[in-house]
Motif scaffolding. Structure first.
Motif, short mmCIF file in Angstrom:
data_model
loop_
_atom_site.label_atom_id
_atom_site.label_comp_id
_atom_site.label_asym_id
_atom_site.label_seq_id
_atom_site.Cartn_x
_atom_site.Cartn_y
_atom_site.Cartn_z
N MET A 98 -2.79 3.97 -4.62
CA MET A 98 -1.68 3.27 -3.96
C MET A 98 -1.85 3.36 -2.45
SD MET A 98 2.45 3.97 -4.17
CE MET A 98 2.70 3.19 -5.77
N ASN A 100 0.41 2.20 0.82
CA ASN A 100 1.62 1.60 1.37
C ASN A 100 2.42 0.84 0.32
OD1 ASN A 100 1.05 2.48 4.10
ND2 ASN A 100 -0.57 0.95 4.10
N ALA A 101 2.61 1.49 -0.82
CA ALA A 101 3.39 0.98 -1.96
C ALA A 101 2.65 -0.09 -2.76
CB ALA A 101 4.76 0.46 -1.53
N SER A 144 -1.21 7.86 -6.99
CA SER A 144 -0.40 7.91 -5.76
C SER A 144 -0.09 9.37 -5.47
CB SER A 144 0.89 7.10 -5.91
OG SER A 144 1.62 7.52 -7.04
N HIS A 147 4.66 8.75 -4.11
CA HIS A 147 5.53 8.03 -5.04
C HIS A 147 5.28 8.47 -6.48
CE1 HIS A 147 7.64 4.86 -7.17
NE2 HIS A 147 6.55 4.72 -7.90
N PRO A 153 14.03 6.62 -3.34
CA PRO A 153 13.39 5.61 -2.48
C PRO A 153 12.70 6.19 -1.26
CG PRO A 153 15.80 5.45 -2.38
CD PRO A 153 15.47 6.36 -3.51
N GLY A 156 9.01 6.23 -1.62
CA GLY A 156 8.28 4.98 -1.76
C GLY A 156 8.66 4.19 -3.00
N ALA A 157 8.01 3.06 -3.16
CA ALA A 157 8.24 2.15 -4.28
C ALA A 157 6.90 1.76 -4.89
CB ALA A 157 8.99 0.90 -3.81
N ASP A 158 6.94 1.15 -6.06
CA ASP A 158 5.71 0.80 -6.77
C ASP A 158 5.54 -0.72 -6.85
OD1 ASP A 158 3.50 0.55 -8.35
OD2 ASP A 158 4.44 1.30 -10.18
N PHE A 159 4.79 -1.27 -5.89
CA PHE A 159 4.34 -2.65 -5.98
C PHE A 159 2.87 -2.71 -6.40
CE2 PHE A 159 7.69 -2.54 -2.72
CZ PHE A 159 8.62 -3.37 -3.33
N GLN A 160 2.29 -1.56 -6.60
CA GLN A 160 0.89 -1.42 -7.02
C GLN A 160 0.73 -1.91 -8.46
OE1 GLN A 160 0.14 2.62 -7.99
NE2 GLN A 160 -2.01 2.61 -7.35
N ARG A 182 0.37 10.58 -10.73
CA ARG A 182 1.26 10.46 -9.58
C ARG A 182 1.89 11.82 -9.24
NH1 ARG A 182 1.38 5.18 -8.63
NH2 ARG A 182 1.38 3.64 -10.32
#
Length: 214
Positions: A98, A100-101, A144, A147, A153, A156-160, A182
């Motif tokens: 990961m 930057n999310a 990661s 996260h 929050p 971080g968040a998971d856009f991966q 993680r």
């Protein structure tokens, strides 16, 4: 015979957690099926072409039913060669840290290079996109350091996962097996999570080639 391609998006070499878990999966595959061809593709090895103005012009020309000319034609040929290297395989292992999310920019570059009309997808103005990569499978190792499940929050968040798996399904690859490691490296011992991730990689390898249900 199925051919397996490992696509590594980590630049950390032997220090990469995602690459180490991928190595466990691939070593298990080699033990189970010694004759299965396995190839490594390090996205950081300098062979990945750019996708800039010439490539974008070529893509739009193809969308319009035209043939790219000049510099756009050369960029289009480089994109097609990269796609052919990818498409020559039936099974994919992605090792994805990961960043930057999301995913490392080099993996996004790879996706942008090969995601071309008539190669990865078809398009109809009335019905939209159709993925062309049918009958393939993917295993994805997600890592990661901050996260993770159950963290707020501020971690971080998971856009991966969402981005990569949406792209895979869009291409037509819907048999996707995810392995997650993680740990919260600031406050927790990562050894247990690492051991479980490598064990899961071995289990995924046992199913990866033989068509059993997930």
């Amino acid at each position: 015979m199925n051919k397996v391609l490992h696509i590594s998006a980590s630049p950390r070499g032997p220090r990469s957690e995602s690459r180490a878990i991928a190595a466990t999966l691939l070593d298990t595959l080699r033990e189970l099926s010694p004759r299965t061809p396995i190839e490594e593709y390090d996205l950081w090895d300098g062979t990945l072409p750019e996708f800039g103005p010439d490539a974008a012009a070529a893509k739009m020309a193809v969308f319009a039913g035209e043939t790219p000319q000049g510099a756009p034609a050369a960029a289009w040929d480089a994109a097609r060669q990269t796609f052919r290297r990818f498409d020559a395989f039936d099974r994919y292992v992605f090792s994805v840290p990961m960043w930057n999310a999301g995913i490392p920019y080099i993996l996004k570059q790879f996706i942008d290079v090969i995601s071309q009309p008539g190669l990865v997808f078809g398009f109809d103005p009335a019905t939209g996109y159709t993925g062309l990569l049918r009958g393939k499978r993917a295993a994805v190792i997600y890592t990661s350091a901050v996260h993770g499940p159950g963290r707020g929050p501020a971690f971080g968040a998971d856009f991966q996962t969402t981005y990569l798996e949406d792209w895979l399904r869009w291409t037509g690859i819907d048999d996707i097996r995810g392995i997650h490691f993680r740990p919260n490296l600031v406050t927790a011992d990562a050894a247990t999570g690492r051991r479980l991730a490598h064990a899961e990689a071995r289990d995924v390898a046992k199913l990866f080639l033989n068509g059993e249900d997930r």
